[in-house]
Design a protein around this motif. Structure first.
Motif, PDB file in Angstrom:
ATOM      1  N   TRP B 104       5.041  39.985  74.991  1.00 22.12           N
ATOM      2  CA  TRP B 104       4.189  40.438  73.879  1.00 22.12           C
ATOM      3  C   TRP B 104       4.491  41.894  73.609  1.00 22.12           C
ATOM      4  N   LEU B 111       5.193  37.971  69.467  1.00 21.66           N
ATOM      5  CA  LEU B 111       4.957  37.153  70.650  1.00 21.66           C
ATOM      6  C   LEU B 111       6.118  36.168  70.785  1.00 21.66           C
ATOM      7  N   VAL B 112       6.727  36.159  71.960  1.00 28.52           N
ATOM      8  CA  VAL B 112       7.811  35.205  72.232  1.00 28.52           C
ATOM      9  C   VAL B 112       7.423  34.399  73.467  1.00 28.52           C
ATOM     10  N   ILE B 113       7.472  33.091  73.335  1.00 28.68           N
ATOM     11  CA  ILE B 113       7.271  32.212  74.483  1.00 28.68           C
ATOM     12  C   ILE B 113       8.619  31.541  74.728  1.00 28.68           C
ATOM     13  N   SER B 114       9.123  31.674  75.950  1.00 24.07           N
ATOM     14  CA  SER B 114      10.524  31.318  76.202  1.00 24.07           C
ATOM     15  C   SER B 114      10.790  29.853  76.502  1.00 24.07           C
ATOM     16  N   ASN B 115       9.886  29.189  77.183  1.00 17.63           N
ATOM     17  CA  ASN B 115      10.189  27.832  77.643  1.00 17.63           C
ATOM     18  C   ASN B 115       8.988  26.891  77.531  1.00 17.63           C
ATOM     19  N   ASN B 116       9.360  25.617  77.333  1.00 20.83           N
ATOM     20  CA  ASN B 116       8.373  24.518  77.382  1.00 20.83           C
ATOM     21  C   ASN B 116       7.111  24.810  76.564  1.00 20.83           C
ATOM     22  N   VAL B 117       7.312  25.119  75.319  1.00 21.32           N
ATOM     23  CA  VAL B 117       6.180  25.461  74.457  1.00 21.32           C
ATOM     24  C   VAL B 117       5.466  24.194  74.007  1.00 21.32           C
ATOM     25  N   ARG B 118       4.192  24.215  74.070  1.00 22.84           N
ATOM     26  CA  ARG B 118       3.390  23.088  73.613  1.00 22.84           C
ATOM     27  C   ARG B 118       2.178  23.645  72.866  1.00 22.84           C
TER      28      ARG B 118
END
Lengths: 195, 129
Positions: B104, B111-118
């Motif tokens: 963040w 905002l970056v979410i790197s893996n396995n986003v749900r």
């Protein structure tokens, strides 16, 4: 006398509110989006899902490599289209002047979506009629509720496969239109599945 | 709550506010149960919670809430990040995001979410809803 009227009005309101409370509200249908990664830029109002994107929605499922959601500003948010009604001749439709939006905003993300862009091996499965559309690029515009599928778009239906340069799906009227379309019926061999 | 200064020892119940200096108002607040300064100038925040705010005139409203068992906060860049599990949700309950590994950045907000986003959503993520 006034007190009696007030009493009855109050009683009526209580009865009405009790009746409303007795009706169970329908649980909202959720949308689930899964992907490898996600980026959200609040200043630009853009959310990007990348890598094996799967959208499971009440109306349809969507698969693609990259999904970009453009949110609209509150002030600039377009009015949602409303349910069309047939005119007297029964040919064509005209929109109602006021009323609720005709359809739930696509992929259930709420009323503040401006447009959604799906890229790379796009596959859309309509849960209602089990039709399947594939293409390289799909653009949904919330203001018009129209989904435009391009880059070798194909629509697989019970009647056959519709191949066109551009396939458009109007979510309000449910109508499909294709430019430079060719319909391959069941008599001909079906093309292999893209997925 | 205590405000952590780099070089201090372990602090409990910390908070790192972020301000819009032009308007003089808070834009986000990172809080944690514990802050452990690291050798590289970062702080390991345990029980991390980050709130972002939006404004309706002068009225401040919580918009997004991010939670992670732990994250690293870098004072120089004002970036909070983690390779572990995280959860983001809208304050109005309209949407929930889960994933593994995040970053963040406050300015510009990203905002970056790197893996396995749900994502499970009833509403969008727009700040302007």
């Amino acid at each position: 006398m006034n007190n009696v009227i007030k009493h009855w009005v109050l009683l009526g309101m209580m009865t009405m509110s009790a009746g409303v409370a007795a009706v169970k509200p329908k649980a909202p249908e959720k949308t689930v989006i899964s992907a490898e990664n996600f980026t959200f830029n609040p200043q630009k109002n853009i959310a990007v899902y990348q890598g094996d994107v799967v959208v499971i929605d009440a109306q349809m499922d969507l698969l693609c490599d990259k999904l970009t959601i453009h949110f609209s500003d509150k002030e600039k948010a377009p009015k949602k289209p409303v349910l069309p009604t047939p005119n007297k001749s029964g040919v064509g439709t005209k929109p109602i002047e006021s009323g609720k939006p005709a359809v739930v905003p696509m992929v259930g993300l709420g009323g503040n979506i401006d447009r959604i862009l799906a890229e790379g091996d796009v596959e859309i499965i309509n849960k209602k009629d089990k039709t399947r559309a594939v293409g390289g690029h799909a653009l949904y515009t919330a203001a018009t509720e129209i989904l435009v599928l391009t880059i070798n778009p194909k629509l697989y239906t019970k009647q056959g496969v519709l191949i066109g340069k551009v396939i458009e799906y109007n979510r309000i009227t449910g109508s499909l239109s294709a430019k430079q379309a060719v319909l391959e019926n069941d008599g001909k061999p079906k093309p292999p599945s893209d997925k | 709550m205590a405000q952590v200064i780099p070089g201090q020892g372990v602090q409990k119940r910390i908070k790192f506010p972020e301000y819009d200096r032009t308007k003089g108002r808070i834009t986000s607040l990172l809080t944690g149960d514990q802050a452990i300064p690291q050798k590289n100038g970062t702080v390991l925040v345990k029980g991390a919670r980050l709130e972002t705010y939006k404004y309706d005139g002068v009225q401040r409203k919580v918009d997004l809430i991010m939670e992670a068992p732990a994250c690293l906060f870098e004072f120089r860049t004002r970036v909070a990040s983690s390779s572990g599990p995280m959860r983001v949700y809208r304050a109005d309950g309209g949407a929930v995001l889960e994933g593994r590994g995040f970053s963040w950045q406050q300015n510009p907000s990203l905002l970056v979410i790197s893996n396995n986003v749900r994502t499970m959503t009833k509403q969008g993520f727009s700040l302007n809803e």
